[in-house]
Design a protein around this motif. Structure first.
Motif, PDB file in Angstrom:
ATOM      1  N   GLU B 110     -64.786 -39.269   1.534  1.00  0.00           N
ATOM      2  CA  GLU B 110     -66.010 -39.400   1.700  1.00  0.00           C
ATOM      3  C   GLU B 110     -66.649 -38.548   2.131  1.00  0.00           C
ATOM      4  N   VAL B 111     -66.893 -36.688   1.237  1.00  0.00           N
ATOM      5  CA  VAL B 111     -67.101 -35.308   2.855  1.00  0.00           C
ATOM      6  C   VAL B 111     -68.816 -35.522   1.996  1.00  0.00           C
ATOM      7  N   HIS B 112     -69.547 -35.937   3.449  1.00  0.00           N
ATOM      8  CA  HIS B 112     -70.881 -35.485   4.275  1.00  0.00           C
ATOM      9  C   HIS B 112     -71.272 -33.819   4.194  1.00  0.00           C
ATOM     10  N   VAL B 113     -72.581 -33.390   3.163  1.00  0.00           N
ATOM     11  CA  VAL B 113     -72.298 -32.337   3.574  1.00  0.00           C
ATOM     12  C   VAL B 113     -73.934 -32.275   4.251  1.00  0.00           C
ATOM     13  N   PRO B 123     -74.849 -31.872  -1.483  1.00  0.00           N
ATOM     14  CA  PRO B 123     -75.670 -33.290  -0.714  1.00  0.00           C
ATOM     15  C   PRO B 123     -75.518 -34.072  -2.132  1.00  0.00           C
ATOM     16  N   PRO B 124     -76.016 -35.393  -1.173  1.00  0.00           N
ATOM     17  CA  PRO B 124     -75.990 -35.471   0.123  1.00  0.00           C
ATOM     18  C   PRO B 124     -74.231 -35.759   0.121  1.00  0.00           C
ATOM     19  N   SER B 125     -73.249 -35.842  -0.885  1.00  0.00           N
ATOM     20  CA  SER B 125     -71.803 -36.107  -0.509  1.00  0.00           C
ATOM     21  C   SER B 125     -70.801 -35.994  -1.945  1.00  0.00           C
ATOM     22  N   GLN B 127     -66.214 -36.515  -3.314  1.00  0.00           N
ATOM     23  CA  GLN B 127     -64.920 -36.753  -2.823  1.00  0.00           C
ATOM     24  C   GLN B 127     -63.892 -35.622  -3.326  1.00  0.00           C
ATOM     25  N   ALA B 146     -69.528 -29.567   6.301  1.00  0.00           N
ATOM     26  CA  ALA B 146     -69.535 -30.550   6.086  1.00  0.00           C
ATOM     27  C   ALA B 146     -69.345 -31.739   6.937  1.00  0.00           C
ATOM     28  N   SER B 148     -66.684 -35.876   7.491  1.00  0.00           N
ATOM     29  CA  SER B 148     -65.604 -36.907   6.862  1.00  0.00           C
ATOM     30  C   SER B 148     -66.213 -37.858   8.577  1.00  0.00           C
ATOM     31  N   GLN B 153     -65.644 -30.955   7.810  1.00  0.00           N
ATOM     32  CA  GLN B 153     -64.456 -30.563   7.160  1.00  0.00           C
ATOM     33  C   GLN B 153     -65.608 -29.375   6.427  1.00  0.00           C
TER      34      GLN B 153
END
Lengths: 226, 186
Positions: B110-113, B123-125, B127, B146, B148, B153
């Motif tokens: 999971e990568v969060h912007v 956003p919000p995230s 894969q 971003a 993780s 990221q």
């Protein structure tokens, strides 16, 4: 670099082996054989042919049993690769993974833990270009299992030539199968490859087919001069 | 022409098939041309007709580029858009004053912007596929776009068109490469 190739007997692992041989030294093939043959016939109908392929290629084979239980498979794979490293001095592993993030993640993790390189030379290749190259490179591949519509019984044992490829392309368009069969729609068996010293001849086989599912069970096969 | 730079241990190795060719396929689908260049063969300048540079990833065990970052000095002299993927992001970090340390992720993550940017999915995230044994501390003044749970990221240089992503966009996030290509003239 000495490499071991994870081999299922199908086109992808042996094409990956062919590509690996162009760049590095392939020291052995590695295969995992499920303990319960009933459960695997429908997933990997060719696994019992890998020893003959290894012989045809003049490569040693590391063959290890696997329980077939999903969580244990990683340990079995790890054990097989550790044996390959010890016995044949491999520094890395080659797979024929095309797009399966699930499979490649598992193998990458095992290699990472064992401090082995991991190469996936077919990763995210254009399916059409790959299939063309497979045929043009001199591989002789037959369909050894079908697991999806619209494959009928005539596909069992059919050679993957240009005619078969154009039909597969049509199926990929109309029935949304993956052209390469990576979605499990069909399985293949390699009978000859550019790096084989001898080719495989099937002497006796038994097709089994019902309702878009079928396998070609190879009962007897031998090697013959090319 | 998009220049695909291979930071692997050797030109034309099996890593090229795995980390450069899939990016080339996305470039072709965007109806652009690309050229392959191993990092050790670049010298002081990149080809004149280059419209964008993508520095691709390497095998998990291949970190030899980390001790050859001076080979990327040409990065400092160019205003052409650059995208660094995984190893490429590590190269950008080191070339512009950031640091690289231990930090591994393998598989879908999971990568969060944290700072929305057209380069990334909204956003919000999202894969993303990870395959790295090192992680980055971005250069001073660069923006972190971003993260993780493990590391940074996505980064960008606010004054030049330079971007780095730690995940592999060529796996299931083609849109990132496509968005980068949109930023390249031609």
């Amino acid at each position: 670099m000495r490499l071991g190739v994870l081999c299922s007997g199908g086109k992808d692992s042996l094409f990956a082996c062919y590509r690996a041989m162009q760049e590095e030294e392939v020291a052995c093939l590695v295969t995992l054989v499920p303990k319960n043959p009933e459960s695997y016939l429908f997933h990997t109908p060719n696994l019992h042919m890998v020893p003959l392929q290894a012989k045809a290629a003049g490569l040693p084979l590391v063959s290890e049993m696997t329980t077939g239980i999903e969580e244990k498979e990683v340990d079995d794979l790890s054990r097989a690769l550790a044996i390959a490293a010890e016995r044949h001095g491999i520094e890395g592993v080659v797979t024929g993974a095309l797009m399966s993030v699930y499979q490649s993640t598992r193998i990458q993790r095992v290699c990472h833990d064992l401090d082995l390189w991991c190469f996936n030379p077919l990763w995210y290749r254009d399916p059409g270009t790959y299939m063309e190259r497979l045929i043009a490179s001199g591989f002789r591949v037959i369909v050894s299992g079908v697991f999806s519509a619209p494959f009928d019984a005539s596909w069992l044992g059919r050679e993957l030539d240009r005619d078969a490829l154009s039909l597969l392309m049509q199926y990929a368009r109309d029935f949304r199968i993956t052209l390469t069969g990576e979605g499990g729609e069909y399985e293949t068996l390699v009978l000859d490859a550019p790096f084989f010293h001898r080719r495989i001849v099937i002497e006796e086989s038994e097709p089994w087919y019902r309702n878009y599912r079928g396998v070609l069970d190879v009962k007897r096969a031998r090697l013959e001069e090319r | 022409m998009i220049l695909l730079v291979d930071p692997a241990f050797r030109a034309g190795s099996l890593s090229m098939d795995e980390f450069v060719l899939p990016v080339g396929r996305i470039v072709e689908r965007s109806e652009r041309t690309w050229r392959y260049r191993h990092y050790a063969d670049i010298g002081r300048e990149i080809p004149e007709e280059t419209e964008g540079v993508i520095i691709c990833g390497t095998a998990l065990k291949d970190n030899s580029f980390l001790s050859a970052v001076d080979r990327f000095d040409w990065l400092k002299a160019t205003e052409i858009p650059v995208l660094g993927i995984c190893a490429g992001m590590q190269v950008l970090c080191l070339a512009f004053g950031g640091t690289v340390g231990e930090g591994s992720e393998i598989g879908m993550t999971e990568v969060h912007v944290i700072l929305p940017h057209p380069l990334l999915p909204p956003p919000p995230s999202f894969q993303a596929y990870e395959l790295h044994s090192h992680s980055c501390e971005p250069p001073p003044a660069w923006e972190t776009l971003a993260v993780s749970s493990a590391c940074v990221q996505a980064i960008r240089d606010p004054h030049h068109p330079r971007y780095g992503v730690m995940f592999h966009p060529e796996v299931r996030n083609d849109c990132v490469v496509e968005a980068f290509l949109e930023m390249c003239v031609g």
